[in-house]
Design an enzyme around this catalytic site. Sequence first.
Site, PDB file in Angstrom:
ATOM      1  N   GLY A  13       0.839  -1.189   0.000  1.00  0.00           N
ATOM      2  CA  GLY A  13       0.000   0.000   0.000  1.00  0.00           C
ATOM      3  C   GLY A  13       0.873   1.237   0.000  1.00  0.00           C
ATOM      4  N   VAL A  14       0.291   2.372   0.363  1.00  0.00           N
ATOM      5  CA  VAL A  14       1.014   3.642   0.290  1.00  0.00           C
ATOM      6  C   VAL A  14       2.279   3.633   1.140  1.00  0.00           C
ATOM      7  CG1 VAL A  14      -0.395   4.708   2.125  1.00  0.00           C
ATOM      8  CG2 VAL A  14       0.799   6.162   0.488  1.00  0.00           C
ATOM      9  N   ALA A  15       2.223   3.084   2.346  1.00  0.00           N
ATOM     10  CA  ALA A  15       3.391   3.110   3.235  1.00  0.00           C
ATOM     11  C   ALA A  15       4.521   2.241   2.699  1.00  0.00           C
ATOM     12  CB  ALA A  15       2.996   2.656   4.647  1.00  0.00           C
ATOM     13  N   ASN A  41      -5.841  -1.457   1.433  1.00  0.00           N
ATOM     14  CA  ASN A  41      -6.785  -0.418   1.813  1.00  0.00           C
ATOM     15  C   ASN A  41      -6.488   0.920   1.151  1.00  0.00           C
ATOM     16  OD1 ASN A  41      -8.416  -2.024   3.397  1.00  0.00           O
ATOM     17  ND2 ASN A  41      -7.309  -1.582   5.291  1.00  0.00           N
ATOM     18  N   LEU A  44      -8.653   1.741  -1.654  1.00  0.00           N
ATOM     19  CA  LEU A  44     -10.058   1.984  -1.332  1.00  0.00           C
ATOM     20  C   LEU A  44     -10.309   3.405  -0.823  1.00  0.00           C
ATOM     21  CD1 LEU A  44     -10.912  -1.329   0.576  1.00  0.00           C
ATOM     22  CD2 LEU A  44     -11.267  -0.817  -1.852  1.00  0.00           C
ATOM     23  N   GLY A  48      -9.281  11.879   0.257  1.00  0.00           N
ATOM     24  CA  GLY A  48      -8.124  12.660  -0.166  1.00  0.00           C
ATOM     25  C   GLY A  48      -7.011  12.613   0.855  1.00  0.00           C
ATOM     26  N   GLU A 111     -13.445  18.159   5.021  1.00  0.00           N
ATOM     27  CA  GLU A 111     -14.130  17.025   5.622  1.00  0.00           C
ATOM     28  C   GLU A 111     -14.334  17.288   7.110  1.00  0.00           C
ATOM     29  OE1 GLU A 111     -12.132  13.389   4.605  1.00  0.00           O
ATOM     30  OE2 GLU A 111     -12.373  13.718   2.454  1.00  0.00           O
ATOM     31  N   ASP A 204      -2.262  -8.853  10.552  1.00  0.00           N
ATOM     32  CA  ASP A 204      -1.177  -9.837  10.641  1.00  0.00           C
ATOM     33  C   ASP A 204       0.066  -9.271  11.331  1.00  0.00           C
ATOM     34  OD1 ASP A 204      -2.987 -11.250   9.182  1.00  0.00           O
ATOM     35  OD2 ASP A 204      -1.813 -11.341   7.341  1.00  0.00           O
ATOM     36  N   HIS A 225     -16.410   4.271  10.810  1.00  0.00           N
ATOM     37  CA  HIS A 225     -16.809   5.353   9.911  1.00  0.00           C
ATOM     38  C   HIS A 225     -18.322   5.466   9.952  1.00  0.00           C
ATOM     39  CE1 HIS A 225     -17.209   7.860   6.360  1.00  0.00           C
ATOM     40  NE2 HIS A 225     -15.897   8.001   6.326  1.00  0.00           N
ATOM     41  N   ARG A 267     -15.610  11.992  13.430  1.00  0.00           N
ATOM     42  CA  ARG A 267     -16.235  10.733  13.031  1.00  0.00           C
ATOM     43  C   ARG A 267     -16.867   9.970  14.193  1.00  0.00           C
ATOM     44  NH1 ARG A 267     -11.869   8.371   8.621  1.00  0.00           N
ATOM     45  NH2 ARG A 267     -12.514   9.759   6.930  1.00  0.00           N
ATOM     46  N   HIS A 328     -13.576   1.012  10.336  1.00  0.00           N
ATOM     47  CA  HIS A 328     -12.902   1.696   9.233  1.00  0.00           C
ATOM     48  C   HIS A 328     -11.401   1.817   9.414  1.00  0.00           C
ATOM     49  CE1 HIS A 328     -12.433   4.329   5.822  1.00  0.00           C
ATOM     50  NE2 HIS A 328     -11.986   5.326   6.566  1.00  0.00           N
ATOM     51  N   ARG A 363      -9.134   9.273  14.526  1.00  0.00           N
ATOM     52  CA  ARG A 363      -8.380   9.878  13.426  1.00  0.00           C
ATOM     53  C   ARG A 363      -9.163  10.988  12.746  1.00  0.00           C
ATOM     54  NH1 ARG A 363      -8.271   9.087   7.984  1.00  0.00           N
ATOM     55  NH2 ARG A 363      -9.382   7.097   8.001  1.00  0.00           N
ATOM     56  N   SER A 368      -4.889   9.606   7.094  1.00  0.00           N
ATOM     57  CA  SER A 368      -4.323   8.255   7.046  1.00  0.00           C
ATOM     58  C   SER A 368      -3.255   8.120   5.961  1.00  0.00           C
ATOM     59  CB  SER A 368      -5.427   7.223   6.823  1.00  0.00           C
ATOM     60  OG  SER A 368      -6.176   7.533   5.660  1.00  0.00           O
TER      61      SER A 368
END
Length: 431
Positions: A13-15, A41, A44, A48, A111, A204, A225, A267, A328, A363, A368
């Site tokens: 993923g991004v990280a 994730n 998904l 933004g 947001e 995991d 969420h 949230r 979420h 959060r 994220s």
Amino acid sequence: MDIITDVLIVGTGVAGLYSALNLNKDLNITMISKGKIDECNTALAQGGISVARGYDDIKLFVEDTLKAGKHKNNTESVKILAKESIENVNKLCELGVDFERNQEGLVFTREGAHSINRIVYYKDITGKRVEEVLLNNVKLQNNINIYENFELIDMLKIGNKCIGGVCTKDNEIVNIYAKVTILATGGIGGIFKNSTNQRLITGDGISIALRNDIKVKNLNYIQFHPTAFFTENSNCRKFLISESVRGEGGKLINNKGERFVDELLPRDVVTKYICEEKIKTNCKHVYLDVSSMSKDFLTKRFPNIYKECLKNGIDISKDPIPVSPAQHYFMGGIDVDLYGQTSMDNLYAFGEVSCTGVHGENRLASNSLLEGLVFSQRGSQKINNEIKNKKIEVAKKFNYNLDNYKDSNKKILIDTISRLRGDIKNELVTC
């Protein structure tokens, strides 16, 4: 089969991808993905990425994050997140992420719990676009090898020193030996009946940390969420209705058509009001109404949400969207310092699997992906500076009963969360 590498990155993923791109090009990097390479994730994420609107916004950005997190955040982490947000978003732009722009430059949306518009986005599929661009850049690097359908089941270690990971591929053991290992395995949504996460994201990295006495933190900090598309089917991934829909003016109403909450509260607060409203009206869900917005605007701003709802018989330009809270995000995780270093030598953790303390108990929206960027870059720079003094080490190989071992990893995590958060026990998928 054994693999020997300089750096092992678990997760794509991004990280994981961003850390790979920030590591020195002369390092041999091995990346593994539990499923398909883009089955994460990150892909998904809809809304933004938060970014400070210049130096003058940093203080307010910090305040918004602390307030949303109920001031249980690590303040130093939050300051780093805000200060380093600009350079990392700029780097994404350089890599090819084409965020929404107008004649004046980047377009910013708002947001929940943000004081101002400070979120950059790509339509309503920001995460998918970021994933695509980072992955394309990684594929251009000759020093990075990626393996799909490799599942991490344990760490290889000597004492408190990580020397790689034990993985499975087609029910066969693969030992990957590395000078440095990075966990970017994501959150815990797959152990919940109702979650917006990929089903294979089952905590995991965190369960392996628990098994190996690696320090963890705030495992009771779990975010729901408020607005996932409601379906009767449990044990399936819930489709997220992005917070940016409410940021653009969407209204939450009950089954009588009455508005009952300020949609731009944090949230956890909005989720609480929705749960109370469901009980009060004896209804399984509430509604998100965007019918005041034009169809042209909705199809351009939220094309993915519009199409997905239409598949389920809801034309959001006319019909209210049935929504209900779903698990979420995980604010807890493996305890790390400001560079992602864990309590085990040579082991780092970036992204949702880690607990930098930046989110506190709740959060702030669109922080994220930003956390995954900022702290993976910082950690990668530290690895670059220190890896020349490290060497590959090989330990005794272990025999595993694979099915029992995987199940026991999952059970460790579920039992721990059940003990810490008894109030969500019925939401967990039992082993």
